[in-house]
Structures are given as C-alpha cells and as structure tokens.
Write a protein that holds these residues in place. Structure first.
Motif, short mmCIF file in Angstrom:
data_model
loop_
_atom_site.label_atom_id
_atom_site.label_comp_id
_atom_site.label_asym_id
_atom_site.label_seq_id
_atom_site.Cartn_x
_atom_site.Cartn_y
_atom_site.Cartn_z
N HIS A 50 31.21 -21.35 25.68
CA HIS A 50 30.07 -20.67 26.29
C HIS A 50 28.97 -20.35 25.29
O HIS A 50 28.27 -19.38 25.43
N HIS A 51 28.82 -21.12 24.26
CA HIS A 51 27.70 -21.00 23.35
C HIS A 51 27.60 -19.63 22.71
O HIS A 51 26.58 -18.96 22.80
N GLY A 52 28.62 -19.16 22.07
CA GLY A 52 28.47 -17.96 21.29
C GLY A 52 29.50 -16.91 21.54
O GLY A 52 29.49 -15.90 20.90
N GLY A 53 30.38 -17.07 22.45
CA GLY A 53 31.41 -16.07 22.58
C GLY A 53 31.86 -15.89 24.00
O GLY A 53 31.46 -16.61 24.90
N PRO A 54 32.71 -14.91 24.19
CA PRO A 54 33.23 -14.67 25.52
C PRO A 54 32.13 -14.12 26.42
O PRO A 54 31.20 -13.48 25.95
N GLY A 55 32.25 -14.36 27.67
CA GLY A 55 31.27 -13.82 28.61
C GLY A 55 30.60 -14.92 29.40
O GLY A 55 30.96 -16.09 29.32
N THR A 56 29.62 -14.53 30.18
CA THR A 56 28.88 -15.45 31.01
C THR A 56 28.24 -16.53 30.13
O THR A 56 27.65 -16.21 29.11
N PRO A 57 28.34 -17.80 30.50
CA PRO A 57 27.71 -18.86 29.71
C PRO A 57 26.19 -18.70 29.68
O PRO A 57 25.58 -18.28 30.66
N VAL A 58 25.59 -19.06 28.54
CA VAL A 58 24.14 -18.99 28.40
C VAL A 58 23.48 -19.83 29.48
O VAL A 58 23.90 -20.95 29.75
N GLY A 59 22.46 -19.29 30.14
CA GLY A 59 21.73 -19.99 31.19
C GLY A 59 22.27 -19.71 32.58
O GLY A 59 21.61 -20.02 33.57
N GLU A 60 23.44 -19.13 32.68
CA GLU A 60 24.04 -18.81 33.98
C GLU A 60 23.60 -17.41 34.43
O GLU A 60 23.27 -16.55 33.62
N GLU A 61 23.64 -17.20 35.74
CA GLU A 61 23.33 -15.89 36.27
C GLU A 61 24.49 -14.94 36.04
O GLU A 61 25.65 -15.32 36.15
N VAL A 62 24.15 -13.70 35.73
CA VAL A 62 25.15 -12.65 35.62
C VAL A 62 25.63 -12.35 37.04
O VAL A 62 24.84 -12.39 37.99
N GLY A 63 26.91 -12.07 37.19
CA GLY A 63 27.46 -11.75 38.51
C GLY A 63 26.84 -10.48 39.08
O GLY A 63 26.28 -9.65 38.37
N ASP A 64 26.94 -10.34 40.39
CA ASP A 64 26.38 -9.18 41.06
C ASP A 64 27.26 -7.95 40.83
O ASP A 64 28.48 -8.05 40.83
N PHE A 65 26.64 -6.81 40.61
CA PHE A 65 27.37 -5.56 40.44
C PHE A 65 26.47 -4.39 40.80
O PHE A 65 25.25 -4.50 40.77
N GLN A 66 27.08 -3.29 41.14
CA GLN A 66 26.40 -2.02 41.36
C GLN A 66 27.28 -0.94 40.75
O GLN A 66 28.49 -0.93 40.97
N ALA A 67 26.67 -0.05 40.00
CA ALA A 67 27.42 1.01 39.35
C ALA A 67 26.50 2.20 39.11
O ALA A 67 25.30 2.13 39.41
N SER A 68 27.07 3.24 38.56
CA SER A 68 26.29 4.42 38.17
C SER A 68 26.51 4.67 36.69
O SER A 68 27.63 4.51 36.18
N THR A 69 25.45 5.08 36.01
CA THR A 69 25.57 5.40 34.60
C THR A 69 26.27 6.76 34.47
O THR A 69 26.48 7.46 35.46
N VAL A 70 26.61 7.11 33.24
CA VAL A 70 27.25 8.41 33.02
C VAL A 70 26.30 9.56 33.37
O VAL A 70 26.75 10.68 33.59
N ASP A 71 25.00 9.28 33.43
CA ASP A 71 24.01 10.28 33.83
C ASP A 71 23.78 10.30 35.34
O ASP A 71 22.94 11.03 35.83
N GLY A 72 24.52 9.44 36.09
CA GLY A 72 24.40 9.41 37.54
C GLY A 72 23.31 8.51 38.08
O GLY A 72 23.06 8.50 39.28
#
Length: 179
Positions: A42-64
């Motif tokens: 994946h061109h540099g390490g673990p994780g989403t391959p370069v040029g690919e879309e990041v998967g969809d997610f929804q979350a809250s930060t520690v500040d809410g």
C-alpha cells in the motif's frame, strides 16, 4: 582402538549435525531479513492504499464534537490522521514529537486512539489541545475506515470531496518543530 574409533565417529556425527542445524538457522535468518526489509504494501505502510477513498465513519471526539469521513473530504486543506494505541511503544515514545508536529501544522488533524480511554489518558491530555481526538475500540468504525491494522499509522487525506488518501508515513518520520 575400537573405543577411539567409536568416539571419532560420534564426534564427527555431532559436528555434521551441528553444521546442518547452523545452515538451517542461517537460511531462516535470511528469510526473516527479506521479510523485514521488503517494502510494506500500500505504498508506505499499513492502512488505506494511497489514492483510495477512506471508509465511511461517524464518531465523536473526546470533546463531544461529531466527526465523519465527509468532514475530512470537505476540509479546506489536507487532514493529517494519526492512528495510535497506548500499548504501542513507538506511539508513546514519539508522542511529544507528534504533538509538536500537530501544533505546527496549518491543516486539520485527527488522532484516533484505539483502546480504553483510561489507559490512554496521557495520550488524550497531550493530543486534545492540538487535534481532534477520537477514542475507538479495537476493530471499531474509525480505525476500520482507515484500515489501520498496525500502530502507528499516519495518513494524509486530500480535500477532494471523496476523502482520498494522499500519503502515508510512519510515526518515526514525524519531524519535530521548535518554536
């Protein structure tokens, strides 16, 4: 004389066995060296391959505050994303350098801490003032969206409307800024 001959045969056999075992160990060490020095996928390490879309997610930060992939895709500039865990020695050793890097950045930053918030209290206290910080469980939606399977995982997400990954890095490469 027969005892001496038997002793020489036994010692010779042990030497041959030792030689075979040593050659086997050397072969295995070469295989392991090759695996360790082979470039990561994946061109540099673990994780989403370069040029690919990041998967969809929804979350809250520690500040809410809510945070989602759409926020990264619609950002005004690149978003630096770090996925860490409190159980990762390089993550904790380079925490001050990462905080300094994030403080000096002009673009947005998102830090995903995978693990228990109680165990990551020092990480959260250090990083919350300089980045949006999300605590995620192992295999949780945010770490999964970035396909983070090893720690640390560093990513840069382009503001192209699709949230495509622009680059990856290793935490050890994060420069420190004085200022």
């Amino acid at each position: 004389m027969p005892v001496l001959t038997a002793a020489v045969v036994v010692i010779g056999s042990l030497c041959v066995l030792n030689l075979l075992l040593t050659l086997g160990v050397i072969r295995r060490l070469r295989e392991h060296t090759e695996l360790l020095t082979r470039p990561a996928q994946h061109h540099g390490g673990p994780g989403t391959p370069v040029g690919e879309e990041v998967g969809d997610f929804q979350a809250s930060t520690v500040d809410g505050q809510p945070v989602a992939r759409a926020d990264l895709a619609a950002a005004a500039g690149e978003t630096f994303v770090a996925v860490l865990t409190p159980h990762c020695r390089p993550c904790t050793e380079k925490l001050p350098a990462l905080a300094a890097h994030l403080r000096a950045r002009s673009g947005g930053a998102l830090v995903v801490v995978v693990g228990d918030a109680g165990e990551a209290a020092d990480m959260l206290a250090t990083l919350s003032p300089v980045a949006r910080v999300v605590v995620d469980k192992p295999g949780g939606p945010v770490a999964t969206a970035f396909q983070a399977t090893a720690f640390p995982t560093m990513l840069t997400v382009a503001p192209d409307g699709a949230g495509r990954l622009r680059a990856t890095a290793n935490l050890l490469d994060v420069p420190t800024h004085s200022g």
